[in-house]
Structure formats: C-alpha cells, structure tokens
Motif scaffolding. Structure first.
Motif, PDB file in Angstrom:
ATOM      1  N   LEU A  13       0.914  -1.288   0.200  1.00  0.00           N
ATOM      2  CA  LEU A  13      -0.062   0.007  -0.086  1.00  0.00           C
ATOM      3  C   LEU A  13       0.851   1.074   0.152  1.00  0.00           C
ATOM      4  O   LEU A  13       0.347   2.277  -0.698  1.00  0.00           O
ATOM      5  N   LEU A  14       1.819   1.274   0.705  1.00  0.00           N
ATOM      6  CA  LEU A  14       2.732   2.543   0.931  1.00  0.00           C
ATOM      7  C   LEU A  14       3.745   2.661  -0.526  1.00  0.00           C
ATOM      8  O   LEU A  14       3.630   3.757  -0.833  1.00  0.00           O
ATOM      9  N   GLU A  15       4.010   1.699  -1.134  1.00  0.00           N
ATOM     10  CA  GLU A  15       4.837   1.749  -2.085  1.00  0.00           C
ATOM     11  C   GLU A  15       3.697   1.920  -3.420  1.00  0.00           C
ATOM     12  O   GLU A  15       4.328   2.747  -4.134  1.00  0.00           O
ATOM     13  N   TYR A  16       2.639   1.837  -3.515  1.00  0.00           N
ATOM     14  CA  TYR A  16       1.469   2.278  -4.276  1.00  0.00           C
ATOM     15  C   TYR A  16       1.307   3.594  -4.176  1.00  0.00           C
ATOM     16  O   TYR A  16       1.026   4.443  -5.348  1.00  0.00           O
ATOM     17  N   ALA A  17       1.309   4.043  -2.980  1.00  0.00           N
ATOM     18  CA  ALA A  17       0.929   5.871  -2.675  1.00  0.00           C
ATOM     19  C   ALA A  17       2.505   6.435  -2.887  1.00  0.00           C
ATOM     20  O   ALA A  17       2.667   7.638  -2.417  1.00  0.00           O
ATOM     21  N   ASP A  18       3.413   5.925  -3.283  1.00  0.00           N
ATOM     22  CA  ASP A  18       4.998   6.477  -3.340  1.00  0.00           C
ATOM     23  C   ASP A  18       5.419   6.963  -2.627  1.00  0.00           C
ATOM     24  O   ASP A  18       5.963   8.114  -2.599  1.00  0.00           O
TER      25      ASP A  18
END
Length: 80
Positions: free
Chosen positions: A17-22
């Motif tokens: 989730l955090l990677e998806y949110a950059d």
C-alpha cells in the motif's frame, strides 16, 4: 519513523500500500527495543507520517505502532 506489526502478512500488505502511494520506505528488522509479533518493520520519512497514518486507518492495516528514533531507543507516536 518506524511502523511495527504483529504479523508478517500485515507488514507485507502495508509495504504494498505504501509503495503504491509512492512513499519511500525501507523494510528492516524490528528493533529489539520494540516488542512486536513480527520481525519486519517499515521505515519511512517523518514528512510522510500523516499520509502513512491515513493509509493505515483507511485500509484497516493492523499495526503494533508507529515509533520514532530517539537518543536512548524509540518513542511512541501511535501504539495499538
């Protein structure tokens, strides 16, 4: 800042989730000063704290807590 978890499943879910949110994150071992059920923690920049908290809450990610490094160990920002 450091996110600690009680399960590896939640740690991996939060990572996605955090990677998806950059949000720039690093996976690292949970420090011994933080008692958690999972050996993995996620380190992230303090500037992203509000966004990380929003994602954790909106996606119902189960965390042990959010911590910050201080001179003699770790302080708690959020603890569950």
């Amino acid at each position: 800042m450091l996110l600690a978890f009680d399960s590896t499943q939640q740690a991996l879910r939060a990572e996605m989730l955090l990677e998806y949110a950059d949000i720039e994150i690093d996976i690292r071992p949970t420090p011994k000063e933080i008692t958690a059920g999972c050996a993995l923690s996620i380190e992230f920049p303090g500037a992203d704290l509000a966004q990380v908290q929003e994602i954790v809450e909106s996606e119902n990610v189960e965390i042990r807590g959010i911590y910050f490094k201080k001179e003699d160990g770790y302080g708690t920002i959020v603890e569950n």
